[in-house]
Write a protein that holds these residues in place. Sequence first.
Motif, PDB file in Angstrom:
ATOM      1  N   ALA A  60       0.848  -1.184   0.000  1.00  0.00           N
ATOM      2  CA  ALA A  60       0.000   0.000   0.000  1.00  0.00           C
ATOM      3  C   ALA A  60       0.891   1.246   0.000  1.00  0.00           C
ATOM      4  CB  ALA A  60      -0.902  -0.009   1.232  1.00  0.00           C
ATOM      5  N   PRO A  61       0.364   2.370  -0.454  1.00  0.00           N
ATOM      6  CA  PRO A  61       1.167   3.604  -0.479  1.00  0.00           C
ATOM      7  C   PRO A  61       1.738   3.935   0.894  1.00  0.00           C
ATOM      8  CG  PRO A  61      -0.853   3.906  -1.709  1.00  0.00           C
ATOM      9  CD  PRO A  61      -0.969   2.574  -1.027  1.00  0.00           C
ATOM     10  N   GLY A  62       3.027   4.187   0.947  1.00  0.00           N
ATOM     11  CA  GLY A  62       3.669   4.560   2.189  1.00  0.00           C
ATOM     12  C   GLY A  62       3.942   3.418   3.152  1.00  0.00           C
ATOM     13  N   LYS A  63       3.654   2.200   2.725  1.00  0.00           N
ATOM     14  CA  LYS A  63       3.857   1.045   3.603  1.00  0.00           C
ATOM     15  C   LYS A  63       4.824   0.059   2.970  1.00  0.00           C
ATOM     16  CE  LYS A  63      -0.595   1.214   5.999  1.00  0.00           C
ATOM     17  NZ  LYS A  63      -1.787   0.418   6.421  1.00  0.00           N
ATOM     18  N   ARG A  88       6.126  -3.653   1.734  1.00  0.00           N
ATOM     19  CA  ARG A  88       5.493  -4.804   1.101  1.00  0.00           C
ATOM     20  C   ARG A  88       5.279  -5.887   2.148  1.00  0.00           C
ATOM     21  NH1 ARG A  88       7.657  -6.540  -4.736  1.00  0.00           N
ATOM     22  NH2 ARG A  88       7.364  -4.278  -4.888  1.00  0.00           N
ATOM     23  N   GLU A  89       4.115  -6.539   2.092  1.00  0.00           N
ATOM     24  CA  GLU A  89       3.807  -7.575   3.058  1.00  0.00           C
ATOM     25  C   GLU A  89       3.274  -8.825   2.365  1.00  0.00           C
ATOM     26  OE1 GLU A  89       0.673  -6.329   5.688  1.00  0.00           O
ATOM     27  OE2 GLU A  89      -0.759  -6.015   4.070  1.00  0.00           O
ATOM     28  N   GLY A  90       3.478  -9.954   3.021  1.00  0.00           N
ATOM     29  CA  GLY A  90       2.996 -11.215   2.479  1.00  0.00           C
ATOM     30  C   GLY A  90       1.507 -11.369   2.700  1.00  0.00           C
ATOM     31  N   VAL A  91       0.823 -11.936   1.716  1.00  0.00           N
ATOM     32  CA  VAL A  91      -0.614 -12.181   1.794  1.00  0.00           C
ATOM     33  C   VAL A  91      -0.886 -13.678   1.918  1.00  0.00           C
ATOM     34  CG1 VAL A  91      -2.805 -11.981   0.566  1.00  0.00           C
ATOM     35  CG2 VAL A  91      -1.152 -10.095   0.475  1.00  0.00           C
ATOM     36  N   ALA A  92      -0.353 -14.465   0.995  1.00  0.00           N
ATOM     37  CA  ALA A  92      -0.577 -15.912   1.004  1.00  0.00           C
ATOM     38  C   ALA A  92       0.390 -16.571   0.049  1.00  0.00           C
ATOM     39  CB  ALA A  92      -2.011 -16.241   0.597  1.00  0.00           C
ATOM     40  N   TYR A  93       0.644 -17.860   0.282  1.00  0.00           N
ATOM     41  CA  TYR A  93       1.401 -18.627  -0.702  1.00  0.00           C
ATOM     42  C   TYR A  93       0.895 -20.054  -0.743  1.00  0.00           C
ATOM     43  CZ  TYR A  93       4.393 -21.013   2.779  1.00  0.00           C
ATOM     44  OH  TYR A  93       4.864 -21.790   3.811  1.00  0.00           O
ATOM     45  N   PRO A 132     -11.477  -1.681   2.692  1.00  0.00           N
ATOM     46  CA  PRO A 132     -10.640  -0.581   2.176  1.00  0.00           C
ATOM     47  C   PRO A 132      -9.158  -0.771   2.502  1.00  0.00           C
ATOM     48  CG  PRO A 132     -12.666   0.293   3.077  1.00  0.00           C
ATOM     49  CD  PRO A 132     -12.654  -1.179   3.411  1.00  0.00           C
ATOM     50  N   GLU A 133      -8.851  -1.378   3.632  1.00  0.00           N
ATOM     51  CA  GLU A 133      -7.449  -1.586   3.993  1.00  0.00           C
ATOM     52  C   GLU A 133      -6.762  -2.658   3.148  1.00  0.00           C
ATOM     53  OE1 GLU A 133     -10.106  -1.609   6.032  1.00  0.00           O
ATOM     54  OE2 GLU A 133      -9.879  -3.133   7.636  1.00  0.00           O
ATOM     55  N   ASP A 134      -7.508  -3.335   2.297  1.00  0.00           N
ATOM     56  CA  ASP A 134      -6.911  -4.277   1.344  1.00  0.00           C
ATOM     57  C   ASP A 134      -6.395  -3.559   0.091  1.00  0.00           C
ATOM     58  OD1 ASP A 134      -9.548  -6.558   2.159  1.00  0.00           O
ATOM     59  OD2 ASP A 134      -7.457  -6.661   2.840  1.00  0.00           O
ATOM     60  N   THR A 135      -6.673  -2.286  -0.023  1.00  0.00           N
ATOM     61  CA  THR A 135      -6.212  -1.515  -1.172  1.00  0.00           C
ATOM     62  C   THR A 135      -4.689  -1.502  -1.229  1.00  0.00           C
ATOM     63  OG1 THR A 135      -8.171  -0.091  -1.209  1.00  0.00           O
ATOM     64  CG2 THR A 135      -6.154   0.785  -2.210  1.00  0.00           C
ATOM     65  N   ALA A 136      -4.143  -1.932  -2.370  1.00  0.00           N
ATOM     66  CA  ALA A 136      -2.692  -2.024  -2.535  1.00  0.00           C
ATOM     67  C   ALA A 136      -2.387  -2.488  -3.952  1.00  0.00           C
ATOM     68  CB  ALA A 136      -2.098  -3.021  -1.533  1.00  0.00           C
ATOM     69  N   VAL A 137      -1.107  -2.448  -4.289  1.00  0.00           N
ATOM     70  CA  VAL A 137      -0.636  -3.146  -5.485  1.00  0.00           C
ATOM     71  C   VAL A 137      -0.304  -4.564  -5.043  1.00  0.00           C
ATOM     72  CG1 VAL A 137       1.114  -3.277  -7.279  1.00  0.00           C
ATOM     73  CG2 VAL A 137       0.271  -1.040  -6.514  1.00  0.00           C
ATOM     74  N   TYR A 138      -0.860  -5.525  -5.754  1.00  0.00           N
ATOM     75  CA  TYR A 138      -0.653  -6.932  -5.421  1.00  0.00           C
ATOM     76  C   TYR A 138       0.353  -7.532  -6.398  1.00  0.00           C
ATOM     77  CZ  TYR A 138      -4.385  -6.986  -1.996  1.00  0.00           C
ATOM     78  OH  TYR A 138      -5.153  -6.761  -0.873  1.00  0.00           O
ATOM     79  N   GLN A 158      -3.096  -3.428  -9.531  1.00  0.00           N
ATOM     80  CA  GLN A 158      -3.715  -2.580  -8.521  1.00  0.00           C
ATOM     81  C   GLN A 158      -5.065  -3.129  -8.092  1.00  0.00           C
ATOM     82  OE1 GLN A 158      -2.573   0.499  -7.077  1.00  0.00           O
ATOM     83  NE2 GLN A 158      -4.341   0.165  -5.741  1.00  0.00           N
ATOM     84  N   VAL A 159      -5.268  -3.172  -6.783  1.00  0.00           N
ATOM     85  CA  VAL A 159      -6.569  -3.497  -6.201  1.00  0.00           C
ATOM     86  C   VAL A 159      -6.999  -2.303  -5.356  1.00  0.00           C
ATOM     87  CG1 VAL A 159      -7.814  -4.965  -4.571  1.00  0.00           C
ATOM     88  CG2 VAL A 159      -6.216  -5.988  -6.208  1.00  0.00           C
ATOM     89  N   THR A 160      -8.165  -1.762  -5.660  1.00  0.00           N
ATOM     90  CA  THR A 160      -8.684  -0.623  -4.912  1.00  0.00           C
ATOM     91  C   THR A 160     -10.060  -0.974  -4.377  1.00  0.00           C
ATOM     92  OG1 THR A 160      -7.484   0.927  -6.333  1.00  0.00           O
ATOM     93  CG2 THR A 160      -9.255   1.821  -4.982  1.00  0.00           C
ATOM     94  N   VAL A 161     -10.220  -0.843  -3.068  1.00  0.00           N
ATOM     95  CA  VAL A 161     -11.490  -1.145  -2.419  1.00  0.00           C
ATOM     96  C   VAL A 161     -12.065   0.152  -1.870  1.00  0.00           C
ATOM     97  CG1 VAL A 161     -12.675  -2.550  -0.705  1.00  0.00           C
ATOM     98  CG2 VAL A 161     -10.586  -3.415  -1.809  1.00  0.00           C
TER      99      VAL A 161
END
Length: 121
Positions: A40-43, A45-50, A84-90, A116-119
């Motif tokens: 997400a902007p200003g954050k 990169r974080e892992g989501v799933a694998y 909305p907090e799921d908004t990020a580049v995936y 891009q995912v925008t919620v």
Amino acid sequence: EVHLVESGGGLVQAGGSLRLSCAASGFAFEDYAIGWFRQAPGKEREGVAYINNADGSREYADSVKGRFTISSGSATLRMTNLKPEDTAVYYCAATYGLGYVELRPSTWGYWGQGTQVTVSS
């Protein structure tokens, strides 16, 4: 040459669903783990799933458990009850699966360009 291409991002209202796909080539698919990460902007990169195609194991970040599902094979990420907090580049990523695999971005060697995912709320 390893090549990863994401697709399926877009704009969705809170509570909605999206499905992300990762087209992967250039490596022995059955020996690798495919993961999804987001930034997400200003954050950071974080892992989501694998999904580890080498042993079938899966892992999810606590923030998406019960809402996101990663499928075997192409590692399609099904996202439901989006917030909305799921908004990020995936990003789709790959790493050798015949070893220790974790959702720490620095341990993954191959990356796609992102989608891009925008919620909206």
